[in-house]
Design a protein around this motif. Structure first.
Motif, PDB file in Angstrom:
ATOM      1  N   LYS A  93      48.438  75.820  35.714  1.00  0.00           N
ATOM      2  CA  LYS A  93      48.087  75.485  34.340  1.00  0.00           C
ATOM      3  C   LYS A  93      46.967  74.454  34.270  1.00  0.00           C
ATOM      4  O   LYS A  93      46.103  74.525  33.401  1.00  0.00           O
ATOM      5  CB  LYS A  93      49.320  74.939  33.602  1.00  0.00           C
ATOM      6  N   THR A  94      47.004  73.464  35.155  1.00  0.00           N
ATOM      7  CA  THR A  94      46.054  72.354  35.069  1.00  0.00           C
ATOM      8  C   THR A  94      45.401  72.098  36.418  1.00  0.00           C
ATOM      9  O   THR A  94      45.895  72.545  37.466  1.00  0.00           O
ATOM     10  CB  THR A  94      46.753  71.061  34.614  1.00  0.00           C
ATOM     11  N   GLN A  95      44.321  71.346  36.378  1.00  0.00           N
ATOM     12  CA  GLN A  95      43.653  70.946  37.617  1.00  0.00           C
ATOM     13  C   GLN A  95      44.602  70.142  38.500  1.00  0.00           C
ATOM     14  O   GLN A  95      44.606  70.299  39.722  1.00  0.00           O
ATOM     15  CB  GLN A  95      42.409  70.100  37.295  1.00  0.00           C
ATOM     16  N   MET A  96      45.424  69.314  37.893  1.00  0.00           N
ATOM     17  CA  MET A  96      46.359  68.503  38.672  1.00  0.00           C
ATOM     18  C   MET A  96      47.421  69.371  39.337  1.00  0.00           C
ATOM     19  O   MET A  96      47.751  69.172  40.513  1.00  0.00           O
ATOM     20  CB  MET A  96      47.022  67.439  37.791  1.00  0.00           C
ATOM     21  N   GLU A  97      47.927  70.335  38.612  1.00  0.00           N
ATOM     22  CA  GLU A  97      48.929  71.237  39.212  1.00  0.00           C
ATOM     23  C   GLU A  97      48.315  71.994  40.385  1.00  0.00           C
ATOM     24  O   GLU A  97      48.943  72.129  41.448  1.00  0.00           O
ATOM     25  CB  GLU A  97      49.463  72.220  38.178  1.00  0.00           C
ATOM     26  N   ALA A  98      47.112  72.491  40.209  1.00  0.00           N
ATOM     27  CA  ALA A  98      46.432  73.201  41.294  1.00  0.00           C
ATOM     28  C   ALA A  98      46.260  72.297  42.505  1.00  0.00           C
ATOM     29  O   ALA A  98      46.525  72.700  43.650  1.00  0.00           O
ATOM     30  CB  ALA A  98      45.073  73.705  40.818  1.00  0.00           C
ATOM     31  N   ALA A  99      45.832  71.063  42.258  1.00  0.00           N
ATOM     32  CA  ALA A  99      45.611  70.127  43.368  1.00  0.00           C
ATOM     33  C   ALA A  99      46.900  69.835  44.104  1.00  0.00           C
ATOM     34  O   ALA A  99      46.930  69.771  45.348  1.00  0.00           O
ATOM     35  CB  ALA A  99      44.996  68.839  42.834  1.00  0.00           C
ATOM     36  N   LYS A 100      47.990  69.672  43.376  1.00  0.00           N
ATOM     37  CA  LYS A 100      49.283  69.415  44.018  1.00  0.00           C
ATOM     38  C   LYS A 100      49.730  70.600  44.864  1.00  0.00           C
ATOM     39  O   LYS A 100      50.422  70.436  45.876  1.00  0.00           O
ATOM     40  CB  LYS A 100      50.343  69.106  42.949  1.00  0.00           C
ATOM     41  N   LYS A 101      49.316  71.804  44.468  1.00  0.00           N
ATOM     42  CA  LYS A 101      49.666  73.010  45.218  1.00  0.00           C
ATOM     43  C   LYS A 101      48.678  73.316  46.349  1.00  0.00           C
ATOM     44  O   LYS A 101      48.839  74.304  47.063  1.00  0.00           O
ATOM     45  CB  LYS A 101      49.726  74.211  44.271  1.00  0.00           C
ATOM     46  N   GLY A 102      47.631  72.497  46.461  1.00  0.00           N
ATOM     47  CA  GLY A 102      46.629  72.739  47.495  1.00  0.00           C
ATOM     48  C   GLY A 102      45.640  73.827  47.138  1.00  0.00           C
ATOM     49  O   GLY A 102      44.995  74.398  48.020  1.00  0.00           O
ATOM     50  N   ILE A 103      45.484  74.108  45.849  1.00  0.00           N
ATOM     51  CA  ILE A 103      44.555  75.144  45.384  1.00  0.00           C
ATOM     52  C   ILE A 103      43.229  74.497  44.992  1.00  0.00           C
ATOM     53  O   ILE A 103      43.199  73.583  44.166  1.00  0.00           O
ATOM     54  CB  ILE A 103      45.128  75.902  44.179  1.00  0.00           C
ATOM     55  N   VAL A 104      42.153  74.959  45.577  1.00  0.00           N
ATOM     56  CA  VAL A 104      40.819  74.490  45.200  1.00  0.00           C
ATOM     57  C   VAL A 104      40.330  75.339  44.034  1.00  0.00           C
ATOM     58  O   VAL A 104      40.174  76.552  44.158  1.00  0.00           O
ATOM     59  CB  VAL A 104      39.828  74.581  46.380  1.00  0.00           C
ATOM     60  N   THR A 105      40.100  74.698  42.897  1.00  0.00           N
ATOM     61  CA  THR A 105      39.657  75.420  41.704  1.00  0.00           C
ATOM     62  C   THR A 105      38.131  75.502  41.669  1.00  0.00           C
ATOM     63  O   THR A 105      37.440  74.712  42.319  1.00  0.00           O
ATOM     64  CB  THR A 105      40.150  74.713  40.434  1.00  0.00           C
ATOM     65  N   PRO A 106      37.586  76.417  40.872  1.00  0.00           N
ATOM     66  CA  PRO A 106      36.120  76.450  40.697  1.00  0.00           C
ATOM     67  C   PRO A 106      35.563  75.130  40.179  1.00  0.00           C
ATOM     68  O   PRO A 106      34.470  74.722  40.561  1.00  0.00           O
ATOM     69  CB  PRO A 106      35.916  77.590  39.685  1.00  0.00           C
ATOM     70  N   GLU A 107      36.331  74.467  39.317  1.00  0.00           N
ATOM     71  CA  GLU A 107      35.880  73.188  38.773  1.00  0.00           C
ATOM     72  C   GLU A 107      35.821  72.123  39.863  1.00  0.00           C
ATOM     73  O   GLU A 107      34.898  71.300  39.893  1.00  0.00           O
ATOM     74  CB  GLU A 107      36.805  72.739  37.638  1.00  0.00           C
ATOM     75  N   MET A 108      36.797  72.133  40.760  1.00  0.00           N
ATOM     76  CA  MET A 108      36.758  71.188  41.886  1.00  0.00           C
ATOM     77  C   MET A 108      35.550  71.439  42.767  1.00  0.00           C
ATOM     78  O   MET A 108      34.888  70.495  43.231  1.00  0.00           O
ATOM     79  CB  MET A 108      38.036  71.304  42.722  1.00  0.00           C
ATOM     80  N   GLU A 109      35.223  72.691  42.989  1.00  0.00           N
ATOM     81  CA  GLU A 109      34.050  73.026  43.805  1.00  0.00           C
ATOM     82  C   GLU A 109      32.777  72.525  43.140  1.00  0.00           C
ATOM     83  O   GLU A 109      31.885  71.988  43.808  1.00  0.00           O
ATOM     84  CB  GLU A 109      33.987  74.536  44.032  1.00  0.00           C
ATOM     85  N   THR A 110      32.686  72.685  41.821  1.00  0.00           N
ATOM     86  CA  THR A 110      31.520  72.212  41.082  1.00  0.00           C
ATOM     87  C   THR A 110      31.375  70.697  41.196  1.00  0.00           C
ATOM     88  O   THR A 110      30.293  70.170  41.475  1.00  0.00           O
ATOM     89  CB  THR A 110      31.622  72.603  39.597  1.00  0.00           C
TER      90      THR A 110
END
Length: 437
Positions: free
Chosen positions: A5-22
């Motif tokens: 759902k959120t950038q924080m949830e993705a980060a906690k799961k170890g998922i690199v989002t497109p926004e993090m890459e940017t």
């Protein structure tokens, strides 16, 4: 379909989002290092799922200091075309965030256009919009009405919202007990204070905080915990009311992170220079390292018409001492709604403060552009200097207003230019003044 759902949830799961890459690319940072900071709440990446024009930015530990531009209409100044000119100015000069603080009439048309157009983060203060959006007077608005406005802004694509959830009964008790010279200077804070006093109810954003978080989580909106009791003059800085609210914000920060909602914490407005560094340390400690967003602070109260300067002084000290996000202040602060020229002056002053602070705290690559300017000045390459300058158009205009006889100097020193003299000697040339024609 994304499985978070959120950038924080993705980060906690170890998922690199497109926004993090940017953001990692912009900051010249390893994306896994960035992801760990997002997971810990020390960096926020405000990025509403409905803001498709966004070029993501990170705010927080180890990143470049970002700036925000406030704009929006009021009952006395209702021209949205002028506000869109301010938007264009903000984007042109590289502001990373724009807050629409419109507080008159139906504002959603402008806000939707802003979200559709802007690569910068968009922020709002739903409390400002409540009366116009709901078409109700303050006393007629219910707690659930306030939440409707939050949801509407989230659906429209707003990336972060200032929510004044910390001005609860405990914080108000400290404010009323101790007293102040300037009382409450936050617009949203004053409206909530009035609503609470008139209705006898608790702050709805505090009482129904979990519901607010659910709305924000659904659209990945970052909560900017508003400082409703920020000081509005030097005399009120670091007082019991400000600190009482900050303690509440620290607890609200942890509650948001438990729901995977990203957090920024808003900080003081007016504060003497010698208090700023301590306040930055205190905020980071009490609010568990969450990104800190400051309005100024303005370091003196006597400069109306020049408060872009008083705030830039305070902003530079604040950012060098740990603040992550500066809200610009224009020369019109305390006097009127800013015009387009005021907005430009405010942006440049804030950009200078942010950049100077980044150099001071050793942000990676921050000084590179200064070294390029030094090299251009050494070569007396004016075109390159204007290209590098924050406001190259203004720099070129000043240079050309009194053009030098020798293009390799400026009209201040002329042929006695120190750089020219030294370069000529090091090149083995003879320096002459009187005999040169």
């Amino acid at each position: 379909m994304r499985n978070y759902k959120t950038q924080m949830e993705a980060a906690k799961k170890g998922i690199v989002t497109p926004e993090m890459e940017t953001v990692a690319k912009k900051e010249n940072m390893d994306v896994n290092e960035l992801m760990a900071l997002v997971a810990a709440g020390q960096v926020a990446i405000p990025a509403n799922v409905n803001h498709t024009a966004l070029s993501a930015e990170g705010i927080g530990k180890g990143l470049k200091t970002k700036i925000n531009v406030n704009l929006g209409i009021s009952g006395d100044a209702k021209n949205y075309d002028i506000e869109m000119q301010k938007v264009d100015m903000a984007i042109k000069f590289g502001a990373e965030a724009i807050m629409d603080l419109s507080n008159y009439g139906k504002t959603n048309t402008f806000r939707k256009e802003l979200v559709a157009k802007s690569p910068a983060m968009i922020g709002t203060v739903p409390m400002y919009d409540a009366i116009g959006y709901l078409d109700k007077d303050l006393l007629e608005i219910s707690a659930q009405d306030f939440l409707k406005v939050v949801k509407a802004h989230a659906e429209e694509g707003v990336d972060f919202m200032t929510i004044h959830a910390g001005i609860n009964r405990r914080a108000i008790e400290a404010f009323r007990r101790e007293g102040r010279k300037m009382n409450i200077v936050s617009r949203g804070g004053s409206l909530l204070f009035a609503w609470m006093m008139m209705t006898g109810n608790e702050n709805p954003f505090f009482e129904y905080y979990d519901e607010v978080l659910e709305i924000l989580r659904e659209y990945d909106v970052t909560i900017s915990l508003g400082d409703a009791l920020r000081p509005g003059c030097l005399a009120d800085a670091s007082d019991a009311a400000q600190i009482s609210e900050l303690i509440e914000l620290g607890n609200l920060t942890k509650r948001a992170w438990e729901k995977d909602v990203q957090v920024m914490v808003e900080g003081p407005g007016h504060m003497a220079m010698n208090e700023i560094a301590a306040n930055m340390i205190m905020e980071k400690k009490i609010c568990h390292g969450a990104p800190f967003y400051v309005l100024g602070p303005l370091v003196t109260d006597i400069a109306p018409g020049y408060d872009h300067i008083t705030s830039a002084i305070g902003g530079a000290i604040a950012a060098a001492s740990g603040a992550d996000f500066l809200c610009y202040v224009t020369p019109a602060e305390h006097l009127r709604l800013p015009d387009v020229d005021d907005v430009k002056e405010g942006i440049i002053a804030s950009k200078i403060a942010a950049h100077a602070a980044d150099i001071a705290k050793g942000v990676k690559g921050a000084r590179d552009i200064d070294d390029k300017m030094a090299a251009a000045r050494h070569k007396m390459d004016w075109d390159e200097m204007f290209e590098i300058a924050l406001d190259g158009e203004k720099a070129r205009r000043f240079f050309e207003q009194t053009p030098p006889a020798d293009r390799h100097t400026c009209s201040m020193c002329g042929k006695m230019c120190a750089v020219r003299t030294t370069n000529m000697i090091l090149e083995g040339k003879e320096v002459k003044f009187c005999s040169e024609k």
